[in-house]
Design a protein around this motif. Sequence first.
Motif, PDB file in Angstrom:
ATOM      1  N   ALA A 282       0.828  -1.205   0.000  1.00 38.00           N
ATOM      2  CA  ALA A 282       0.000   0.000   0.000  1.00 38.00           C
ATOM      3  C   ALA A 282       0.864   1.257   0.000  1.00 38.00           C
ATOM      4  CB  ALA A 282      -0.934  -0.014   1.200  1.00 38.00           C
ATOM      5  N   ASP A 283       1.915   1.230   0.798  1.00 39.44           N
ATOM      6  CA  ASP A 283       2.825   2.369   0.859  1.00 39.44           C
ATOM      7  C   ASP A 283       3.474   2.617  -0.500  1.00 39.44           C
ATOM      8  OD1 ASP A 283       4.201   4.467   2.082  1.00 39.44           O
ATOM      9  OD2 ASP A 283       5.841   3.170   2.745  1.00 39.44           O
ATOM     10  N   ALA A 284       3.848   1.546  -1.189  1.00 44.07           N
ATOM     11  CA  ALA A 284       4.450   1.675  -2.508  1.00 44.07           C
ATOM     12  C   ALA A 284       3.481   2.270  -3.525  1.00 44.07           C
ATOM     13  CB  ALA A 284       4.949   0.315  -2.986  1.00 44.07           C
ATOM     14  N   GLY A 286       1.416   4.634  -2.736  1.00 43.75           N
ATOM     15  CA  GLY A 286       1.121   5.991  -2.307  1.00 43.75           C
ATOM     16  C   GLY A 286      -0.049   6.122  -1.368  1.00 43.75           C
ATOM     17  N   ALA A 287      -0.433   5.033  -0.690  1.00 40.74           N
ATOM     18  CA  ALA A 287      -1.561   5.109   0.242  1.00 40.74           C
ATOM     19  C   ALA A 287      -1.295   6.147   1.327  1.00 40.74           C
ATOM     20  CB  ALA A 287      -1.821   3.744   0.878  1.00 40.74           C
ATOM     21  N   SER A 288      -2.359   6.829   1.730  1.00 36.88           N
ATOM     22  CA  SER A 288      -2.218   7.867   2.754  1.00 36.88           C
ATOM     23  C   SER A 288      -2.188   7.297   4.158  1.00 36.88           C
ATOM     24  CB  SER A 288      -3.372   8.869   2.626  1.00 36.88           C
ATOM     25  OG  SER A 288      -3.321   9.530   1.381  1.00 36.88           O
ATOM     26  N   GLY A 289      -2.847   6.143   4.358  1.00 41.66           N
ATOM     27  CA  GLY A 289      -2.892   5.592   5.706  1.00 41.66           C
ATOM     28  C   GLY A 289      -3.379   4.167   5.738  1.00 41.66           C
ATOM     29  N   TRP A 290      -3.206   3.539   6.906  1.00 42.38           N
ATOM     30  CA  TRP A 290      -3.649   2.172   7.144  1.00 42.38           C
ATOM     31  C   TRP A 290      -3.863   1.975   8.630  1.00 42.38           C
ATOM     32  CZ3 TRP A 290       0.667   3.360   4.164  1.00 42.38           C
ATOM     33  CH2 TRP A 290       1.855   3.534   4.890  1.00 42.38           C
ATOM     34  N   LYS A 291      -4.854   1.178   8.952  1.00 42.61           N
ATOM     35  CA  LYS A 291      -5.178   0.898  10.353  1.00 42.61           C
ATOM     36  C   LYS A 291      -5.544  -0.574  10.488  1.00 42.61           C
ATOM     37  CE  LYS A 291      -6.688   1.228  14.674  1.00 42.61           C
ATOM     38  NZ  LYS A 291      -6.925  -0.210  14.899  1.00 42.61           N
ATOM     39  N   VAL A 292      -4.762  -1.312  11.267  1.00 41.31           N
ATOM     40  CA  VAL A 292      -5.135  -2.683  11.610  1.00 41.31           C
ATOM     41  C   VAL A 292      -6.376  -2.597  12.493  1.00 41.31           C
ATOM     42  CG1 VAL A 292      -4.451  -4.752  12.869  1.00 41.31           C
ATOM     43  CG2 VAL A 292      -2.807  -3.587  11.375  1.00 41.31           C
ATOM     44  N   ASN A 293      -7.469  -3.174  12.028  1.00 40.38           N
ATOM     45  CA  ASN A 293      -8.750  -2.993  12.709  1.00 40.38           C
ATOM     46  C   ASN A 293      -8.806  -3.745  14.039  1.00 40.38           C
ATOM     47  OD1 ASN A 293     -10.118  -1.342  10.742  1.00 40.38           O
ATOM     48  ND2 ASN A 293     -10.214  -3.159   9.432  1.00 40.38           N
ATOM     49  N   GLY A 294      -9.558  -3.168  14.963  1.00 39.46           N
ATOM     50  CA  GLY A 294      -9.765  -3.796  16.250  1.00 39.46           C
ATOM     51  C   GLY A 294      -8.496  -3.843  17.069  1.00 39.46           C
ATOM     52  N   GLN A 318      -5.668  -4.492  -5.874  1.00 38.66           N
ATOM     53  CA  GLN A 318      -5.311  -5.571  -6.806  1.00 38.66           C
ATOM     54  C   GLN A 318      -3.896  -6.074  -6.551  1.00 38.66           C
ATOM     55  OE1 GLN A 318      -6.041  -3.664 -10.582  1.00 38.66           O
ATOM     56  NE2 GLN A 318      -8.207  -4.261 -10.617  1.00 38.66           N
ATOM     57  N   ALA A 319      -2.971  -5.163  -6.276  1.00 41.96           N
ATOM     58  CA  ALA A 319      -1.582  -5.555  -6.025  1.00 41.96           C
ATOM     59  C   ALA A 319      -1.460  -6.335  -4.720  1.00 41.96           C
ATOM     60  CB  ALA A 319      -0.692  -4.316  -5.995  1.00 41.96           C
ATOM     61  N   ILE A 320      -2.200  -5.923  -3.700  1.00 40.26           N
ATOM     62  CA  ILE A 320      -2.154  -6.611  -2.409  1.00 40.26           C
ATOM     63  C   ILE A 320      -2.665  -8.042  -2.550  1.00 40.26           C
ATOM     64  CG2 ILE A 320      -3.201  -6.676  -0.111  1.00 40.26           C
ATOM     65  CD1 ILE A 320      -3.070  -3.596  -0.127  1.00 40.26           C
ATOM     66  N   VAL A 321      -3.779  -8.202  -3.236  1.00 36.54           N
ATOM     67  CA  VAL A 321      -4.378  -9.535  -3.394  1.00 36.54           C
ATOM     68  C   VAL A 321      -3.520 -10.401  -4.319  1.00 36.54           C
ATOM     69  CG1 VAL A 321      -6.411 -10.776  -4.214  1.00 36.54           C
ATOM     70  CG2 VAL A 321      -6.681  -8.675  -2.890  1.00 36.54           C
TER      71      VAL A 321
END
Length: 342
Positions: A282-284, A286-294, A318-321
């Motif tokens: 995601a960082d690659a 250009g994602a702005s953020g991420w949160k591991v839920n819970g 698509q790249a993650i999957v």
Amino acid sequence: MTGIRTIHATAPIRICDNGGWTDTWVARHGKVFNIAVHPLVTVRLDVFSHRTRDARVVLNVEDRGMRYAPDLHASNWGPQPLLEAAFREIRPPDDVDIEVSIRCDAPAGASTGTSAAVLVALLGALDRLSGSGRTKQEIAGAAHTVETVHLGQQSGIQDQLCAAFGGANFIEMTEYPRAVVSPLPLPDSICRALGQRLALIYLGRPHSSSAVHEKVVKNLEQLGPDCAPLDALRRAAERARDALVAGDLEALGSAMRDNTKVQAGLHPELVHADSWRAIEIADAHGASGWKVNGAGGDGGSITFLGSSKPDSTRAMVQAIVADNPRLVPIPIAISHDGLRVW
């Protein structure tokens, strides 16, 4: 047999819970930001004349392919303790028979507050049947009571409140479990941007990290409610609230990233290697953020806030999957309504 009345109820699941862990008994006071989303939990409660059915209460858990009549007075729980306990918190009237059908398209154990949403929807339907007229906050409190009192489990308060209120919320827990909920404005422009940029990725397996969570709770209990990690999580919730109110999604993403970093600092196993790999991709992109839920752990899910560039979130997912086919994207949309009963 045709029922004499049907009650419907829905409640959303929860993502992006900045400040999670501070809504628990060990934190004593806390601040949480979260967002309610589809897919919804749906409950259908069919009411029949008394003694016209084989059992007074029938549960139909559609996701599990399970239909049975729980014994509401048994000393031990049956196959679905969470649901059975709800009938002890809000008891069905004695003068009718009922069948309750429950469905949710979100996977169980995804760390998105699904169990709380199920309880909120079920209790909302039972409340309408009983004619008690509880408020949304009272329904959320009843759902928390089911887990903590009837089942004797540890539970935070944010999931139930998010399912009840919907939308985006800032929850300030003044003293566990009492809280003040402040719904946050979601203008159309922000909703559209969030709809284009938010993504929910399920790690392909439910979280099963009770041993790790117990270690975290024990450590936090020793550190005290005002320790640095809990204070950092509270600040992450405040920053997320301020960013959303200002319409600054880059600042929201920054608060999400920092929250996840603090979360990982509570215990390394709260952010799994699969999560870190997805975050790296995601960082690659250009994602702005991420949160591991819970609370985090070896399963569950991650909320991503993609780049503002057109179609970047789709390409990121698509790249993650493609990198790990076990990961599953869950389609989401912001749920403005919270608990609905009709």
